[in-house]
Write an enzyme that holds these catalytic residues in place. Structure first.
Site, PDB file in Angstrom:
ATOM      1  CE  LYS A  35      58.278 104.952   0.851  1.00 26.36           C
ATOM      2  NZ  LYS A  35      57.714 104.223  -0.296  1.00 26.36           N
ATOM      3  CE1 TYR A 253      52.217 138.778   1.552  1.00 25.46           C
ATOM      4  CE2 TYR A 253      52.302 136.732   2.807  1.00 25.46           C
ATOM      5  CZ  TYR A 253      52.910 137.894   2.353  1.00 25.46           C
ATOM      6  OH  TYR A 253      54.196 138.177   2.717  1.00 25.46           O
TER       7      TYR A 253
HETATM    8  C1  LIG Z   1      56.656 103.489   0.243  1.00 26.03           C
HETATM    9  C2  LIG Z   1      56.481 102.079  -0.157  1.00 26.03           C
HETATM   10  C3  LIG Z   1      55.743 101.200   0.640  1.00 26.03           C
HETATM   11  C4  LIG Z   1      54.981 101.630   1.880  1.00 26.03           C
HETATM   12  O1  LIG Z   1      53.761 102.236   1.542  1.00 26.03           O
HETATM   13  P1  LIG Z   1      52.745 102.731   2.693  1.00 26.03           P
HETATM   14  O2  LIG Z   1      51.533 103.128   1.944  1.00 26.03           O
HETATM   15  O3  LIG Z   1      53.408 103.889   3.361  1.00 26.03           O
HETATM   16  O4  LIG Z   1      52.546 101.587   3.602  1.00 26.03           O
HETATM   17  C5  LIG Z   1      55.745  99.869   0.271  1.00 26.03           C
HETATM   18  N1  LIG Z   1      56.378  99.438  -0.842  1.00 26.03           N
HETATM   19  C6  LIG Z   1      57.058 100.276  -1.644  1.00 26.03           C
HETATM   20  C7  LIG Z   1      57.745  99.747  -2.862  1.00 26.03           C
HETATM   21  C8  LIG Z   1      57.128 101.620  -1.343  1.00 26.03           C
HETATM   22  O5  LIG Z   1      57.803 102.451  -2.145  1.00 26.03           O
END
Ligand SMILES: *Cc1c(COP(=O)(O)O)cnc(C)c1O
Length: 376
Positions: A35, A253
Site C-alpha cells: 500500500k 530561516y
Molecule cells: C499496513 C497494515 C499492515 C502492515 O503493517 P506493518 O507495521 O507495516 O507491518 C498490516 N495489516 C493492516 C490491516 C495494515 O493496514
C-alpha cells in the site's frame, strides 16, 4: 547524471527480507503490504520483486488496478475502503479480494456477490476501534458470508493497535477476543500479524501474515528483537555548496542555529519539498563521506544545511545520505518525532528512483541485448 535527490531501492534487499519473513513463519502464507506506493518504494517494481509472496495488499482500488494493468497476476487484497457497486464490479472482474469491515460493506459485498464471486476478508474489531465489525456483530457476519454462494473464501482478520509494545495488555486483550471467534469457526482462515507481531509473537502467525515495514528493511521493534533485515532504500542528495561561517553567525530561516565556532556549512539539495521532514531538529544525523554529521538550521523546501566542521574533506558534488544502510530511517524518524512509515511515504515524485538488484530485469535486459554489460 541525476541532479535531484535520488532514492536508490535495492529490490534484492526486499526479496531477502521476504525470505526472513518466510523463515520466521514457515507455515503461514504471506500477504505483502505494498500500500501507499509500496511504502514509498515504488508500487510496480516492488510488486514485481515480491512475486514470491502469496499476495499483495493495497488500501486504494486505484493501486490494485495499477497492479493489474501492469500485468501482475498475484493475489491482491484491497484493505478496508469504501466499496460501491462500481468498485465491487472492478474487484470481481480483476479478481481482487475485498475487505468487509462494517455493516454497509457487508451488505454491499453480499448483494454484489450474488452475481459475481468474491474472496472476502472480514475485519473484526478486537479493540483498535478503527475499522471492523464488533465482536457482537461477528457471528452474524461470519455466518452470512460463510454461507454465501458468491463468497469463494473467507478470511477473518484483525489488526493489533499496540503490537510494537512488547508487554502490551491491549495485545493480550485483542488476541483473546480474536481467538474466541476464530475457535468458533474453524473453517475460516485467520490473519492477525503485522511486522511487529510477526517478529515478536509466533502465536499470531496463523494462516496469513501481513508484513509491511519489515519487507522494506526496518524493524518496528527497533533493537528490542534482532532480525537480520536489510534496508531497501538509500536516500541520497548532492552537496550543492560549502561555506565558511564566523562565530555567532546563524543559518537559515528564523536563525534556528547559530555557530559557536568558526564553522563550515554544507548545503544539501533536498528539503521538505522532496519529503524530508521539515520538523527534523538541529542534530539530526546525515551520513556524508563515511561519517555522521549534524543537521543545523531549519529544513527549507529545496535544501537543508549540515555542519561539516568536523569532517575531513567534503566537496561540492559529494553525496549526502539522508537514510539508508549506514543510517536507518528509524533513527532519523525518531529525531524528527515521527516513524519510518511516514518518512518513506512522504517522498515526493521529484525524487528520482533508481532500482538495483532486480534479477528479472537484468535477465530481461540480457535477453533483449545480449552483448550489453549491465552494471548493477
Ligand atoms: C499496513 C497494515 C499492515 C502492515 O503493517 P506493518 O507495521 O507495516 O507491518 C498490516 N495489516 C493492516 C490491516 C495494515 O493496514
Amino acid at each position: 547524471m541525476w541532479n535531484s535527490a535520488l532514492a536508490k531501492v535495492d529490490l534484492a534487499a526486499i526479496r531477502d527480507n521476504l525470505e526472513v519473513v518466510r523463515s520466521l513463519c514457515p507455515r503461514s502464507r504471506v500477504m505483502a503490504m505494498v500500500k501507499a506506493n509500496a511504502y514509498g518504494h515504488g508500487l510496480i517494481p516492488v510488486a514485481r520483486a515480491l512475486w514470491a509472496a502469496d499476495g499483495l495488499a493495497v488500501a486504494r482500488l486505484q493501486e490494485a488496478m495499477r497492479l493489474r494493468k501492469a500485468g501482475i497476476s498475484s493475489r491482491i487484497l484491497l484493505l478496508a475502503t469504501y466499496l460501491d457497486s462500481t468498485a465491487l464490479s472492478l474487484c470481481s472482474k480483476h479478481e481482487i479480494d475485498v475487505t468487509a469491515h462494517d455493516q454497509v460493506s457487508i451488505s454491499n459485498i453480499s448483494e454484489h456477490a450474488r452475481y459475481n464471486p468474491l474472496r472476502v476478508w472480514l475485519k473484526l474489531d478486537t479493540g483498535m476501534h478503527r475499522a471492523g465489525v464488533s465482536p457482537a456483530e461477528c457471528e452474524r457476519a461470519v455466518r452470512l458470508l460463510l454461507g454465501h454462494p458468491g463468497v469463494e473464501e473467507l478470511v477473518l482478520m484483525t489488526h493489533l493497535s499496540c503490537a510494537d509494545d512488547l508487554g502490551s495488555a491491549m495485545t493480550e486483550h485483542q488476541l483473546s477476543c480474536y481467538l474466541r471467534w476464530r475457535d468458533a469457526f474453524p473453517n475460516v482462515r485467520a490473519s492477525i500479524a503485522n511486522s511487529a507481531a510477526l517478529i515478536s509473537r509466533p502465536e499470531t502467525h496463523m494462516d496469513w501474515v501481513r508484513p509491511g515495514l519489515m519487507l522494506y528493511g526496518e524493524n518496528p521493534l527497533g533493537g528490542q528483537v534482532n532480525v537480520p533485515l536489510r534496508p531497501a532504500m538509500t536516500l541520497n542528495a548532492r552537496i550543492i555548496a560549502v561555506r565558511q561561517l564566523a562565530t555567532g553567525e546563524s543559518v537559515g530561516y528564523n536563525m534556528r542555529w547559530t555557530s559557536k565556532r568558526v564553522s563550515r556549512i554544507g548545503l544539501v539539495g533536498i528539503g521538505y519539498g522532496d519529503g524530508y521532514p521539515r520538523h527534523a531538529p538541529n542534530g539530526t544525523p546525515v551520513w556524508i563521506n563515511g561519517q555522521l554529521v549534524p543537521l543545523v538550521g531549519q529544513v527549507s523546501m529545496d535544501s537543508l544545511t549540515v555542519d561539516l566542521t568536523d569532517c575531513d574533506r567534503v566537496d561540492v558534488g559529494d553525496l549526502a545520505t539522508l537514510w539508508g544502510e549506514n543510517l536507518s530511517a528509524t533513527v532519523v524518524a525518531k529525531y524528527a518525532g515521527t516513524i519510518p512509515y511516514q518518512l518513506f511515504t512522504s517522498l515526493q515524485t521529484r525524487v528520482s528512483r533508481e532500482y538495483v538488484g532486480d534479477k528479472s530485469d537484468v535477465e530481461l535486459h540480457r535477453r533483449l541485448s545480449p552483448n550489453s554489460a549491465l552494471v548493477n
